[in-house]
Design an enzyme around this catalytic site. Structure first.
Site, PDB file in Angstrom:
ATOM      1  N   LYS A  78     -14.879   7.803  -3.811  1.00  0.00           N
ATOM      2  CA  LYS A  78     -16.138   8.091  -3.114  1.00  0.00           C
ATOM      3  C   LYS A  78     -16.661   9.471  -3.499  1.00  0.00           C
ATOM      4  O   LYS A  78     -17.869   9.640  -3.744  1.00  0.00           O
ATOM      5  CB  LYS A  78     -15.913   8.010  -1.598  1.00  0.00           C
ATOM      6  CG  LYS A  78     -15.506   6.629  -1.105  1.00  0.00           C
ATOM      7  CD  LYS A  78     -14.875   6.699   0.282  1.00  0.00           C
ATOM      8  CE  LYS A  78     -14.181   5.394   0.629  1.00  0.00           C
ATOM      9  NZ  LYS A  78     -13.312   5.504   1.812  1.00  0.00           N
ATOM     10  N   HIS A  98       0.802  -1.223   0.000  1.00  0.00           N
ATOM     11  CA  HIS A  98       0.000   0.000   0.000  1.00  0.00           C
ATOM     12  C   HIS A  98       0.834   1.272   0.000  1.00  0.00           C
ATOM     13  O   HIS A  98       0.265   2.360   0.089  1.00  0.00           O
ATOM     14  CB  HIS A  98      -0.914   0.033   1.233  1.00  0.00           C
ATOM     15  CG  HIS A  98      -2.091  -0.877   1.145  1.00  0.00           C
ATOM     16  ND1 HIS A  98      -3.247  -0.547   0.470  1.00  0.00           N
ATOM     17  CD2 HIS A  98      -2.292  -2.117   1.644  1.00  0.00           C
ATOM     18  CE1 HIS A  98      -4.111  -1.541   0.558  1.00  0.00           C
ATOM     19  NE2 HIS A  98      -3.558  -2.505   1.275  1.00  0.00           N
ATOM     20  N   LYS A 121      -8.609  13.492   4.711  1.00  0.00           N
ATOM     21  CA  LYS A 121      -7.796  12.275   4.707  1.00  0.00           C
ATOM     22  C   LYS A 121      -6.775  12.379   5.829  1.00  0.00           C
ATOM     23  O   LYS A 121      -6.699  13.411   6.505  1.00  0.00           O
ATOM     24  CB  LYS A 121      -7.110  12.049   3.362  1.00  0.00           C
ATOM     25  CG  LYS A 121      -6.328  13.238   2.837  1.00  0.00           C
ATOM     26  CD  LYS A 121      -5.735  12.935   1.462  1.00  0.00           C
ATOM     27  CE  LYS A 121      -6.789  12.997   0.382  1.00  0.00           C
ATOM     28  NZ  LYS A 121      -6.937  11.774  -0.352  1.00  0.00           N
ATOM     29  N   ARG A 122      -6.033  11.317   6.022  1.00  0.00           N
ATOM     30  CA  ARG A 122      -4.964  11.345   7.023  1.00  0.00           C
ATOM     31  C   ARG A 122      -4.048  12.539   6.752  1.00  0.00           C
ATOM     32  O   ARG A 122      -3.722  12.832   5.602  1.00  0.00           O
ATOM     33  CB  ARG A 122      -4.182  10.024   6.952  1.00  0.00           C
ATOM     34  CG  ARG A 122      -3.050   9.884   7.906  1.00  0.00           C
ATOM     35  CD  ARG A 122      -2.585   8.417   7.934  1.00  0.00           C
ATOM     36  NE  ARG A 122      -2.309   7.890   6.616  1.00  0.00           N
ATOM     37  CZ  ARG A 122      -1.102   7.899   6.038  1.00  0.00           C
ATOM     38  NH1 ARG A 122      -0.066   8.430   6.677  1.00  0.00           N
ATOM     39  NH2 ARG A 122      -0.916   7.372   4.854  1.00  0.00           N
ATOM     40  N   LYS A 151       0.494  14.198   1.437  1.00  0.00           N
ATOM     41  CA  LYS A 151      -0.886  14.438   1.007  1.00  0.00           C
ATOM     42  C   LYS A 151      -1.161  15.928   0.811  1.00  0.00           C
ATOM     43  O   LYS A 151      -2.207  16.302   0.286  1.00  0.00           O
ATOM     44  CB  LYS A 151      -1.866  13.818   2.000  1.00  0.00           C
ATOM     45  CG  LYS A 151      -1.779  12.280   2.018  1.00  0.00           C
ATOM     46  CD  LYS A 151      -2.748  11.677   3.012  1.00  0.00           C
ATOM     47  CE  LYS A 151      -2.608  10.155   3.082  1.00  0.00           C
ATOM     48  NZ  LYS A 151      -3.134   9.475   1.893  1.00  0.00           N
ATOM     49  N   THR A 194      -8.871   5.991  -2.019  1.00  0.00           N
ATOM     50  CA  THR A 194     -10.258   5.570  -2.234  1.00  0.00           C
ATOM     51  C   THR A 194     -11.218   6.721  -1.973  1.00  0.00           C
ATOM     52  O   THR A 194     -12.341   6.714  -2.440  1.00  0.00           O
ATOM     53  CB  THR A 194     -10.634   4.365  -1.344  1.00  0.00           C
ATOM     54  OG1 THR A 194     -10.339   4.672   0.023  1.00  0.00           O
ATOM     55  CG2 THR A 194      -9.885   3.120  -1.767  1.00  0.00           C
TER      56      THR A 194
END
Length: 833
Positions: free
Chosen positions: A680, A377, A568-569, A574, A676
Site C-alpha cells: 500500500k 500466514h 502495523k501490529r 516487527k 501488505t
C-alpha cells in the site's frame, strides 16, 4: 408515471419472474431518493436532520442500488450453477463501506452533487461512518481485499466470519501506555447488514459420544452435546468494481436457544435467569479474547468452532438445495481456510459427512480434502494454534475422536509408505506429545487440504524448510505460493484521489480497470513537470496527515520533513523497538553535532499490542515516552519529531498511506510471511526501507534495487546466528552509539517517573538478541543516513517515488485472486482458469 415509480415497478420477463428496471443514477434522482429515505425510513425532515441522519439516508439510498446488483449476481450464479468459493476467516477488516460502495458503483460525483443541494458535504458524511471492528491487522485486511477482488474479478464468493459486537479493542494512550476500551461500532446499528433468521443453525459443545448399533448396519457414532447455542446469519453485500458482481459476507451472531430461564427469573434469580444468554452471546462479543488463562482459551476455541460449524452447515444446506448428493461437493464448492483459526473445519466436515449424512470414512475424507485449501500466514510456531487435549476433548469430544482417527491414518501411511522414523512421525503428528499433549491446528489444516499456500515466495520456501518440513516431505506437491496483494480501488483510487486523477490525466483511465497498466507512468519519472505534480500531490496528503496529528495529538509536524512511517501490529519481530532505538540515536547526534546539515524527519508510529503481550505494550509506552522528550526539546530545532497515533484502523491507514515518504518494513528476516502495508505504501509513492523478508523480496524484483532500500541479515543469516548465539552483548559493547542509547533507556532517562520501566526490555537484548535488533542496528542506521542524503536530492527522490507507484501493479489482490481461482479453487471466469 414518475421516474421513481418506474424504478420501483417490477416488470415481468419472459419467464414470468419479477425483474426490477434499472435505477436512475443522476444527481436529481439520487437527491430525491436520499430525502425519501430521510423522511420515511428515518423519520426526519431535511431541516431537522443531523449529520448522522444524512449518513444513514445516503447509505440506504446507495444500498438499494447494491441490492439490485446483488440479486442479479445471485440469479446469474444460480442459473449457471458455477462453483462457489467460501472464504473462512476469523477477521474481515473491511473498514468504512460507504465510500467503497459509492466508488465501485461509479456514483461519487452524483452523490456529492445530490447532497450539496441540501448543504451537506459527502466527505463529512463519509467520515461519520464507524470502522467495522471485525479485525486487527493484515490477516483481516487481506480477507477484505480478497472479498472485494473476488467480486471485481467475477469469482462467486461467500465470506464467512463472526459478527463481533465489540471486535478488537479501541486503543487509547494514557500517560504513554496503551489502554484497551470496547469498540462500539454497532451502537447505532449497521445499515449494511441483513439478518437472516432462515439461516440459523444449532452449534453444540461438550457432552458425550455414544455408539449406536442398528440391525444390519455398522455401528455409528452420535454426539450428544451438553449445551447448544444458535448461530444466526447476518449478510453484507460486497460490491465489486463497477458493480458488475456483488458477493456476500455472511457473519454469525451467537444467541441462546432460550433467551431467559423463566423459572429462575420468577423465583427471584433475575441474574441467573440470563446466564445461558450471556454465555452464548460472549462467543461473538470480542475478537481474540486474551488466552493467557484457561477461560480465555476456552472462549477462543468456542469462537473458532462456532463459526466453522455454522459455515459448514450453511455450505451443505445451500449445496443440497441445488444438488441431490454431497458426493460432488468439491466440484461445486471450494473452501479456503484463512490461517489456522478455522482449521477445526476439517474435523467438523468429516463429522457432518459421516455422522449426519451417512458417508463412510474414505469417501468422506476424499470429499473433505478435495474441498478444503489452507493459507498459512506465519512461521512463528506459537502462532500456529494448538489446543490442550483436555480442553479440546471436553468441548468437542466427537471432533477429537475424528482427529485421532485422521492422525492414525496419516502416521501409518508415513511409516509404511515413506519409512518415517519416530522423530519425523512426532513432527507430523496432529497431536504434540512433547508439550503437554496438544492438538496442532496447522497440521490438521495441512493434511485436510488438497492445497496449502504461502503468501510470498520467500515465505512459501521457508514453510517447506521449517514449520511444515516433514509434511512437505510426505506430500511434496501440496505446498504452493500465492503472493498477497491489495485492492487498488481502496488503496489508491479511494485513499488517494489526487494521485489517481494525476495518473488518469497522464496515461488515461485504462489502469482503473487493469491496474498493471499503471506501469505506463514509469517513463514519466524522468519528466520534471510530472514529478513536480506528483510531489505536489504528496505534499497535500502530508498536510492532511499533519492536520490530523495536530488535532488528535496536539503536536505540530512539518510537511516538508521526511514522513518516516511505521504502522502495523506491535510485535517484537516487527521491530518497532529497532526504529525507536534509531530515533534516540538520531536525537543524540542532532544535539551533539548541531553544525551538521541534518535532514528533518518525522517518525510516525501506530498499531495495537495484544492485551496480554507485555513486551509489545512496553514498546508502545517507550515510543510515547521518547516522543514526549524529543518533541519538547528546543535543542532539536524541529529537526526530529516522534508521534504515536492511537487506535490504528483502516480509516486512519487511508490517510497515512498516501502521506508517507518512507515505509518501514523492518521485520526480522524470515518471520514476516508477506506484509501488505509494504504494498500500500509503495503504490502511493513511498520508498521502502526494509529487510529481505516476506513480499519485500518480490518488491525488490519488481521495483529494482535502486528504488528500494534493503538492509540487514537475510533469513539464512538470521537462522545461522540463532544457532551460534542469541546474545547481543558483544555487538552492543562494540558499538558506542547503540550502547549509549540502550544505557539511556535502561537507566530511566525517558521514564523519570519509573526509572526501571524499560530495564527488562534492554536486558533482553544483552542476553538474547533473538529478533536481531542489535545485529541489524548499524546496517539500519547507515541506510537511514543514505536516505537522509537522498532527500537532499529531491528530483532523484521523486523519480524513485514515481517508479514505486508505476511498478506496483502486480501486487494487486485481483492478480492474487485470479491465481487462487485458476490453480487452487478451479472457479471463476473460464478465461482465468
Amino acid at each position: 408515471m414518475s421516474a421513481t415509480l418506474k424504478t420501483a415497478e417490477a416488470a415481468r420477463n419472459s419467464n414470468g419472474a419479477a425483474k426490477l428496471e434499472p435505477r436512475l443514477n443522476d444527481s436529481d434522482t439520487l437527491a430525491r431518493q436520499i430525502v425519501e429515505k430521510l423522511t420515511y425510513s428515518i423519520g426526519k425532515h431535511p431541516d431537522a436532520a443531523r449529520k448522522y441522519d444524512w449518513l444513514r439516508a445516503t447509505t440506504l439510498a446507495v444500498r438499494d442500488r447494491i441490492i439490485d446488483h446483488w440479486f442479479e449476481s445471485a440469479d446469474r450464479i444460480a442459473a449457471s450453477n458455477e462453483k462457489q468459493v467460501c472464504y473462512l476467516s476469523m477477521e474481515f477488516l473491511i473498514g468504512r463501506m460507504l465510500r467503497d460502495a459509492i466508488s465501485n458503483l461509479g456514483l461519487t460525483e452524483q452523490i456529492r452533487e445530490a447532497l450539496a443541494r441540501y448543504g451537506v458535504e459527502l466527505d463529512m458524511v463519509e467520515l461519520l461512518e464507524p470502522d467495522a471492528a471485525l479485525g486487527n491487522g493484515g490477516l483481516g485486511r487481506l480477507a477484505a481485499c480478497f472479498m472485494e477482488s473476488m467480486a471485481s474479478t467475477g469469482v462467486p464468493g461467500f465470506g464467512y466470519g463472526i459478527r463481533y459486537v465489540h471486535g478488537f479493542f479501541r486503543q487509547e494512550i494514557a500517560d504513554g501506555a496503551q489502554v484497551e476500551l470496547p469498540e462500539t461500532w454497532l451502537v447505532h446499528g449497521n445499515p449494511w447488514e441483513f439478518e437472516r433468521r432462515d439461516s440459523a443453525y444449532e452449534i453444540g459443545f461438550g457432552g458425550k459420544v455414544v455408539s449406536i448399533q442398528e440391525p444390519g448396519h455398522p455401528a455409528r457414532q452420535v454426539w450428544r452435546p451438553a449445551e447448544r447455542v444458535l448461530a444466526v446469519a447476518f449478510d453484507t453485500p460486497m460490491v465489486g468494481w463497477r458493480g458488475e458482481q456483488v458477493n456476500t459476507l455472511r457473519l454469525w451472531s451467537a444467541q441462546a436457544l432460550d433467551p431467559i430461564l423463566l423459572d429462575a427469573f420468577n423465583s427471584g434469580d433475575h441474574i441467573g435467569a440470563l446466564v445461558e444468554s450471556n454465555k452464548a452471546e460472549a462467543i461473538t462479543r470480542v475478537l481474540y479474547p486474551a488466552d493467557s488463562h484457561q477461560a480465555g482459551q476456552e472462549l477462543r476455541l468456542r469462537q473458532e468452532y462456532f463459526f466453522s460449524s455454522a459455515s459448514l452447515q450453511d455450505v451443505i444446506k445451500r449445496h443440497l438445495e441445488k444438488n441431490e448428493t454431497l458426493s460432488n461437493l468439491a466440484d461445486k464448492v471450494a473452501i479456503q481456510l484463512n490461517d489456522t483459526h478455522p482449521a477445526v473445519s476439517v474435523a467438523e466436515l468429516m463429522r457432518l459427512l459421516i455422522d449426519v449424512h451417512g458417508f463412510e470414512w474414505n469417501a468422506a475424507w476424499d470429499i473433505t480434502r478435495a474441498t478444503f485449501s489452507y493459507t498459512n500466514h506465519t512461521l512463528l510456531p506459537e502462532a500456529l494454534e494448538h489446543w490442550p487435549i483436555h480442553l479440546f476433548e471436553r468441548l468437542l469430544p466427537r471432533q477429537m475422536q475424528i482427529i485421532y482417527a485422521i492422525n492414525a491414518n496419516i502416521i501409518r501411511a508415513a511409516a509404511q509408505d515413506k519409512g518415517f522414523d519416530d522423530a519425523k512421525i512426532a513432527a507430523i503428528s496432529l497431536v504434540d506429545e512433547g508439550n503437554g499433549r496438544r492438538v496442532r491446528m496447522g497440521q490438521l489444516a495441512f493434511v485436510g487440504s488438497h492445497a496449502v499456500n504461502g503468501v510470498s515466495a520467500l515465505h512459501t520456501e521457508l514453510m517447506k524448510e521449517t514449520v511444515f518440513h516433514h509434511l512437505h516431505e510426505l506430500y511434496p506437491d501440496r505446498i504452493e505460493n500465492k503472493t498477497n496483494g491489495v485492492t487498488p480501488r481502496r488503496w489508491l483510487m479511494q485513499a488517494n484521489p489526487d494521485l489517481t486523477a494525476l495518473i488518469t490525466d497522464a496515461i488515461g483511465p485504462g489502469f482503473l480497470d487493469d491496474i498493471e497498466k499503471i506501469r505506463e507512468i514509469d517513463a514519466l519519472a524522468d519528466d520534471s513537470a510530472f514529478r513536480e505534480r506528483f510531489a505536489a500531490v504528496k505534499r497535500r496528503n502530508k498536510e492532511r496527515l499533519s492536520d490530523l496529528i495536530g488535532e488528535r495529538m496536539a503536536t505540530s509536524v512539518d510537511p516538508d520533513a521526511i514522513f518516516d512511517i511505521h504502522v502495523k501490529r506491535i510485535h517484537e519481530y516487527k521491530r518497532q523497538f529497532l526504529n525507536i532505538i534509531e530515533a534516540i540515536a538520531l536525537y543524540d547526534q542532532i544535539r551533539a553535532h548541531p553544525e551538521h546539515d541534518w535532514t528533518p524527519r518525522v517518525k510516525i508510529f501506530a498499531g495495537k499490542a495484544a492485551p496480554s503481550y507485555a513486551q509489545a505494550k512496553e514498546i508502545i509506552h517507550l515510543a510515547n515516552d521518547v516522543a514526549q522528550m524529543i518533541n519538547s526539546d528546543p535543542s532539536v530545532r524541529g529537526l526530529l519529531k516522534v508521534v504515536f497515533i492511537p487506535n490504528y484502523n483502516v480509516s486512519l491507514a487511508e490517510i497515512i498511506m498516501p502521506a508517507a515518504d518512507l515505509s518501514e518494513q523492518i521485520s526480522t528476516a524470515g518471520l514476516e510471511a508477506s506484509g501488505t502495508g509494504n504494498m500500500k505504501f509503495a503504490l502511493n509513492g513511498a520508498l521502502t526501507i526494509g529487510t529481505l523478508d516476506g513480499a519485500n523480496v518480490e518488491m525488490l524484483e519488481h521495483l529494482g534495487e535502486d528504488n528500494i532500500f534493503i538492509f540487514g541479515l537475510t533469513a539464512e543469516q538470521v537462522a545461522e546466528r540463532r544457532r551460534e548465539t542469541h546474545s547481543g552483548r558483544s555487538i552492543i559493547e562494540g558499538q558506542p552509539l547503540l550502547r549509549e542509547v540502550l544505557d539511556a533507556i535502561s537507566s530511566g532517562v525517558f521514564s523519570p517517573d519509573d526509572p526501571s520501566r524499560y530495564h527488562s526490555l534492554v536486558s533482553n537484548l544483552y542476553n538474547n538478541d533473538w529478533w536481531m535488533t542489535c545485529a541489524d542496528f548499524k546496517a539500519y542506521w547507515d541506510t537511514q543516513r543514505q536516505l537522509d542524503a537522498l532527500w537532499q536530492r529531491p528530483d532523484e527522490w521523486q523519480a524513485k517515488a514515481v517508479h514505486n507507484t508505476a511498478r506496483m501493479g502486480w501486487f494487486s489482490s485481483d492478480r492474487s485472486i485470479r491465481e487462487y481461482a485458476r490453480d487452487i479453487w478451479k472457479a471463476g471466469p473460464r478465461g482465468d482458469r
